[in-house]
Design a protein around this motif. Structure first.
Motif, PDB file in Angstrom:
ATOM      1  N   ASP A  63     -41.287  66.160 -11.424  1.00 18.52           N
ATOM      2  CA  ASP A  63     -42.598  66.425 -10.849  1.00 18.52           C
ATOM      3  C   ASP A  63     -43.414  67.246 -11.834  1.00 18.52           C
ATOM      4  N   LEU A  69     -42.199  61.402 -10.517  1.00 13.71           N
ATOM      5  CA  LEU A  69     -41.402  60.265 -10.965  1.00 13.71           C
ATOM      6  C   LEU A  69     -40.139  60.260 -10.118  1.00 13.71           C
ATOM      7  N   ARG A  70     -39.870  59.156  -9.436  1.00 15.65           N
ATOM      8  CA  ARG A  70     -38.732  59.086  -8.515  1.00 15.65           C
ATOM      9  C   ARG A  70     -37.692  58.093  -9.014  1.00 15.65           C
ATOM     10  N   ALA A  74     -37.369  55.371 -13.327  1.00 14.04           N
ATOM     11  CA  ALA A  74     -38.770  55.784 -13.475  1.00 14.04           C
ATOM     12  C   ALA A  74     -38.894  56.963 -14.446  1.00 14.04           C
ATOM     13  N   VAL A  75     -37.977  57.927 -14.336  1.00 14.51           N
ATOM     14  CA  VAL A  75     -37.999  59.071 -15.255  1.00 14.51           C
ATOM     15  C   VAL A  75     -37.770  58.591 -16.684  1.00 14.51           C
ATOM     16  N   ALA A  78     -40.817  56.784 -18.150  1.00 16.42           N
ATOM     17  CA  ALA A  78     -41.922  57.687 -18.480  1.00 16.42           C
ATOM     18  C   ALA A  78     -41.605  58.574 -19.680  1.00 16.42           C
TER      19      ALA A  78
END
Length: 154
Positions: A63, A69-70, A74-75, A78
């Motif tokens: 966050d 980012l969940r 996703a993390v 990114a």
């Protein structure tokens, strides 16, 4: 009644064993989490994106942007951009680690620095022990630091 006694005896022994779990060595767990956070940060310095991903829990939440980012995928997606190029865009290191008495969760925090070493933010991370000695990050949040001394007096 004798038959019931034979059925209950193993259950009672199991409950007794559970009540006598060895105490958590909080100092050792704190060392583990500190070493884990340090190794996690080293992935950025080494430019090792594959290793970075191994520290992420499947349900990690980072966050710090517009939306959290969940999830590990996703993390990773990114953060991939931070591993491009020869030099790391930032670095971090833990200066505080605390572990729950149960030994299941820990919090780490510390400074985030730009490539010149200037303090730009602080991070706070929550780690979960997913297997004995194996900690994975479940929550991460960075906050910019305030250069409050640079503010002009009213």
């Amino acid at each position: 009644m004798t038959h019931i006694h034979y059925l209950l005896a193993p259950a009672a022994a199991l409950l007794g064993a559970c009540a006598q779990l060895p105490p958590v060595d909080n100092a050792e767990l704190t060392r583990q989490v500190t070493a884990t956070e340090t190794a996690f940060a080293a992935t950025m310095a080494r430019r090792d994106f594959a290793a970075f991903q191994t520290f992420l829990s499947e349900e990690a939440i980072f966050d710090g942007g517009r939306e959290p980012l969940r999830g590990k995928a996703a993390v990773a997606a990114a953060w991939k951009r931070y591993f491009e190029g020869e030099k790391a865009p930032f670095s971090w290191e833990p200066d505080r680690v605390v572990v729950l008495s149960s030994g299941t969760l820990a919090q780490s925090g510390g400074p985030v620095r730009d490539p010149q070493g200037k303090l730009t933010a602080r991070f706070n991370s929550i780690w979960r022990q997913e297997a004995p000695g194996q900690w994975r990050i479940v929550f991460d949040k960075g906050e910019p630091v305030c250069d409050c001394g640079a503010r002009a007096a009213p």
